[in-house]
Design a protein around this motif. Structure first.
Motif, short mmCIF file in Angstrom:
data_model
loop_
_atom_site.label_atom_id
_atom_site.label_comp_id
_atom_site.label_asym_id
_atom_site.label_seq_id
_atom_site.Cartn_x
_atom_site.Cartn_y
_atom_site.Cartn_z
N ALA A 24 -3.06 10.95 6.14
CA ALA A 24 -3.79 9.72 5.84
C ALA A 24 -3.76 9.43 4.34
CB ALA A 24 -5.23 9.85 6.33
N LYS A 25 -3.83 10.49 3.56
CA LYS A 25 -3.79 10.32 2.10
C LYS A 25 -2.44 9.78 1.65
CE LYS A 25 -4.30 12.91 -2.22
NZ LYS A 25 -4.56 14.26 -2.81
N ASP A 26 -1.36 10.39 2.18
CA ASP A 26 -0.01 9.94 1.79
C ASP A 26 0.25 8.52 2.25
OD1 ASP A 26 0.56 12.27 0.50
OD2 ASP A 26 1.76 13.13 2.11
N ARG A 27 -0.21 8.19 3.48
CA ARG A 27 0.05 6.84 3.98
C ARG A 27 -0.71 5.82 3.15
NH1 ARG A 27 1.14 2.89 7.22
NH2 ARG A 27 2.68 3.49 8.73
N ALA A 28 -1.91 6.14 2.80
CA ALA A 28 -2.69 5.22 1.96
C ALA A 28 -2.01 5.05 0.60
CB ALA A 28 -4.11 5.75 1.79
N ALA A 29 -1.47 6.14 0.09
CA ALA A 29 -0.79 6.07 -1.20
C ALA A 29 0.47 5.21 -1.11
CB ALA A 29 -0.43 7.48 -1.68
N LEU A 30 1.24 5.41 -0.04
CA LEU A 30 2.46 4.62 0.15
C LEU A 30 2.13 3.14 0.33
CD1 LEU A 30 4.50 6.94 2.55
CD2 LEU A 30 5.11 6.33 0.20
N SER A 31 1.14 2.87 1.19
CA SER A 31 0.77 1.48 1.44
C SER A 31 0.26 0.81 0.17
CB SER A 31 -0.31 1.43 2.53
OG SER A 31 -0.71 0.10 2.78
N GLY A 32 -0.54 1.55 -0.59
CA GLY A 32 -1.05 0.99 -1.84
C GLY A 32 0.07 0.71 -2.83
N VAL A 34 3.23 0.04 -2.08
CA VAL A 34 4.00 -1.11 -1.59
C VAL A 34 3.29 -2.41 -1.98
CG1 VAL A 34 4.71 -2.37 0.48
CG2 VAL A 34 5.19 0.08 0.28
N LYS A 35 1.98 -2.47 -1.73
CA LYS A 35 1.22 -3.68 -2.04
C LYS A 35 1.23 -3.96 -3.54
CE LYS A 35 -2.09 -3.18 1.77
NZ LYS A 35 -3.51 -2.88 2.10
N ALA A 36 1.01 -2.91 -4.33
CA ALA A 36 0.93 -3.09 -5.77
C ALA A 36 2.24 -3.59 -6.36
CB ALA A 36 0.52 -1.77 -6.43
N ALA A 37 3.35 -3.22 -5.71
CA ALA A 37 4.66 -3.58 -6.25
C ALA A 37 5.27 -4.81 -5.55
CB ALA A 37 5.62 -2.39 -6.11
N HIS A 38 4.46 -5.53 -4.78
CA HIS A 38 5.01 -6.65 -4.01
C HIS A 38 5.74 -7.65 -4.90
CE1 HIS A 38 5.33 -9.73 -0.86
NE2 HIS A 38 4.94 -10.60 -1.79
N ALA A 39 5.10 -8.09 -5.95
CA ALA A 39 5.72 -9.09 -6.84
C ALA A 39 6.99 -8.53 -7.47
CB ALA A 39 4.73 -9.52 -7.92
N THR A 40 6.96 -7.26 -7.82
CA THR A 40 8.15 -6.62 -8.41
C THR A 40 9.28 -6.54 -7.39
OG1 THR A 40 6.75 -5.30 -9.88
CG2 THR A 40 9.00 -4.55 -9.55
N SER A 41 8.93 -6.23 -6.14
CA SER A 41 9.94 -6.15 -5.08
C SER A 41 10.58 -7.51 -4.82
CB SER A 41 9.31 -5.61 -3.79
OG SER A 41 8.81 -4.30 -3.97
N VAL A 42 9.77 -8.55 -4.83
CA VAL A 42 10.29 -9.90 -4.62
C VAL A 42 11.20 -10.29 -5.77
CG1 VAL A 42 9.67 -12.35 -4.50
CG2 VAL A 42 8.37 -10.67 -3.19
N LYS A 43 10.77 -9.98 -6.99
CA LYS A 43 11.59 -10.31 -8.16
C LYS A 43 12.91 -9.54 -8.13
CE LYS A 43 12.46 -12.24 -12.11
NZ LYS A 43 12.85 -13.67 -12.16
N ARG A 44 12.87 -8.30 -7.66
CA ARG A 44 14.09 -7.49 -7.55
C ARG A 44 15.09 -8.18 -6.61
NH1 ARG A 44 12.04 -3.21 -5.37
NH2 ARG A 44 11.42 -2.31 -7.36
N PHE A 160 7.57 5.56 -2.46
CA PHE A 160 7.57 7.02 -2.51
C PHE A 160 7.59 7.51 -3.96
CE2 PHE A 160 8.74 6.94 1.99
CZ PHE A 160 8.13 8.10 2.47
N LYS A 161 8.44 6.88 -4.75
CA LYS A 161 8.59 7.28 -6.15
C LYS A 161 7.31 7.01 -6.94
CE LYS A 161 11.56 6.27 -10.16
NZ LYS A 161 12.70 5.42 -10.62
N ASP A 162 6.74 5.80 -6.78
CA ASP A 162 5.57 5.41 -7.56
C ASP A 162 4.33 6.21 -7.17
OD1 ASP A 162 7.22 3.54 -8.72
OD2 ASP A 162 6.43 1.83 -7.58
N SER A 163 4.22 6.56 -5.88
CA SER A 163 3.05 7.29 -5.41
C SER A 163 3.24 8.81 -5.50
CB SER A 163 2.72 6.91 -3.96
OG SER A 163 3.77 7.31 -3.09
#
Length: 501
Positions: A24-32, A34-44, A160-163
């Motif tokens: 649960a901890k890892d999934r929350a970290a991954l989900s967080g 992904v959300k935090a990097a949404h704008a960066t992912s779109v720009k990429r 995975f890398k960011d978290s």
């Protein structure tokens, strides 16, 4: 995003087997992450679309490969290098997570050419637009084919890398910049002495794809037709019967026309019905659909709105006015010989009375198991020679044989189980009528299961206004973030099934 995954989780608990998943901890970290990097992912994704690699025009061959190499390194691959070939280069990268299981990923980063005048917004601008009833989408060349889905996979790796979460599998990436011209040199990348041993360790290969329909359901194709792209060229010089260059059309009374010569040659390639291949031996190695494959097609037909499908294609009738199930069987089982276009003489405004010295037809053939590219090219050349058209030049510009993967393979089991646990409806389909070079993996010497996989939605591949959904207003359809998380779940499922094997 939260609503999408809450629905998925509820369905999973009620109806499907449970596999190892991140804590649960890892999934929350991954989900967080992904959300935090949404704008960066779109720009990429937008930046990637802005650099088109167009193989058939020689645009950005080196630049596209170097860009792909850097994308891999940025996503966490420890090594990534450009692999040269006799033609367009590609990229090979590895990510060692210290895991007992390895998964291979295939990317294509080349795109079809485009005419900006046909687009509602500049095709390299990757503008974000509202799609009524669907959400926000990026419009741009390569958006759905295939940079959008591949960007979702990269977004997952960045999470995975960011978290600082450990990947459950090792990854091997092979990428090419000439899929749109038939992957002519891709096998040289895969069979490179450094690359092949790395891929051989993999349990399977996927190409990220946006496979959801408007209702959120996914179609999983168990294979794809092969394709061969060719140019048939008729010239007066080589024929010896027409002019070397264009001449005045009055000479038609005494000089033969290479364009008519080509038309007559093309007419021999299909039967009088206009669609059944008539090349001698063309059906010799065609493998009929199995009872199971026909069952899958029948199930797919039962869940398809035929009227909407026809409307989306702009057609009114299937061949022979067949019902949907029969037409789908034909789509999956029949090889084809198609004319893409014919060019000769003068094609500008008004008329120009010339007798052309040259005529060219661009054609493609779609192949089904157990046909092969080399066999079909040889049979086509033999057919033309037999019918008096041996002078017509056959220029093969690219292609590969069909691909097929067993539905009971570990790869397909991991794909279906991941979708089940996410509460996403899916259907299996024998093979796509479109093509991708999966045979490089599924054929000798690798003999690995391989296929297209992913959720999300987009359309317009090869067409103007190509689009890819990044934020979905439909809770059943995934946006970019949800796609990234499904790829994470898929990798955990792959690792768990390999452990239980």
């Amino acid at each position: 995003m939260r609503k999408f995954w809450l629905m998925a989780a509820a369905a999973a608990v009620l109806s499907t087997p449970v596999v190892a998943a991140p804590s649960a901890k890892d999934r929350a970290a991954l989900s967080g992450a992904v959300k935090a990097a949404h704008a960066t992912s779109v720009k990429r994704l937008q930046n990637w679309i802005a650099l088109p690699t167009i193989a058939n025009m020689g645009i950005n061959h080196k630049e596209g490969a170097e860009y792909m190499r850097q994308l891999a390194l940025d996503a966490g691959f420890q090594q990534a290098k450009v692999i040269t070939t006799d033609g367009v280069p590609g990229v090979f990268a590895t990510l060692d997570a210290g895991a007992p299981t390895t998964m291979a990923i295939y990317f294509m980063y080349d795109v079809k050419h485009y005419d900006p005048a046909e687009w509602s917004s500049p095709p390299l601008e990757a503008r974000i637009v509202d799609r009524p009833g669907e959400g926000k989408a990026i419009v741009g060349r390569g958006a759905v084919n295939q940079k959008g889905p591949e960007s979702a996979f990269l977004a997952m790796l960045h999470a995975f890398k960011d978290s600082k979460t450990k990947l459950p599998v090792n990854l091997v990436l092979v990428a090419e910049g000439e899929e749109e011209i038939g992957s002519t040199h891709f096998s040289q990348i895969v069979l490179n002495p450094e690359v092949k041993p790395a891929i051989e360790k993999a349990v399977g290969v996927i190409i990220p794809s946006a496979s959801q329909g408007p209702d959120g359901d996914v179609t999983l194709s168990l294979g794809a037709k092969g394709v061969v792209e060719l140019q048939l060229i008729s010239s007066g010089e080589k024929w010896g019967r027409g002019p070397k260059n264009d001449i005045h059309s009055s000479n038609m009374a005494r000089v033969e026309n290479p364009a008519w010569h080509l038309v007559k040659a093309l007419n021999t390639l299909v039967a009088d019905d206009g669609y059944t291949p008539a090349v001698e031996g063309w059906f010799e190695n065609v493998k009929p659909l199995t009872a199971r494959q026909k069952q899958l097609i029948a199930e797919n037909a039962a869940s398809t709105d035929e009227a909407k499908l026809k409307a989306s294609m702009g057609v009114q009738h299937w061949i022979k006015d067949e019902d949907l199930r029969t037409s789908l069987e034909r789509l999956a089982s029949q090889p084809t010989i198609n004319i893409q276009g014919i060019v000769s003489g003068y094609t500008g405004p008004g008329g120009k009375t010339v007798l052309p010295g040259r005529a060219e037809a661009k054609i493609d053939t779609r192949l089904v198991p157990d046909m092969s590219k080399d066999e079909m090219v040889a049979k086509l050349k033999a057919h033309l020679a037999k019918h008096g058209f041996g002078d017509i030049e056959v220029n093969v510009t690219g292609g590969y044989s069909p691909t097929q993967t067993d539905e009971n393979s570990a790869l397909i089991k991991a794909e279906t189980l991941t979708l089940k646990n996410a509460g996403i409806n899916y259907t299996l389909y024998p093979r796509s009528a479109g093509s991708w070079p999966g045979v490089v993996f599924t054929g000798a010497p690798l003999n690995l299961p391989a296929g297209q996989y992913g959720i999300g939605r987009g359309n317009g591949a090869h067409a103007p206004n190509e689009w890819f959904l990044i934020e979905s207003s439909n809770p059943k359809v995934a946006g970019l973030d949800e796609q990234a998380m499904l790829y994470a779940d898929f990798l955990y499922t792959v690792a768990d099934l390999a452990k239980k094997k």
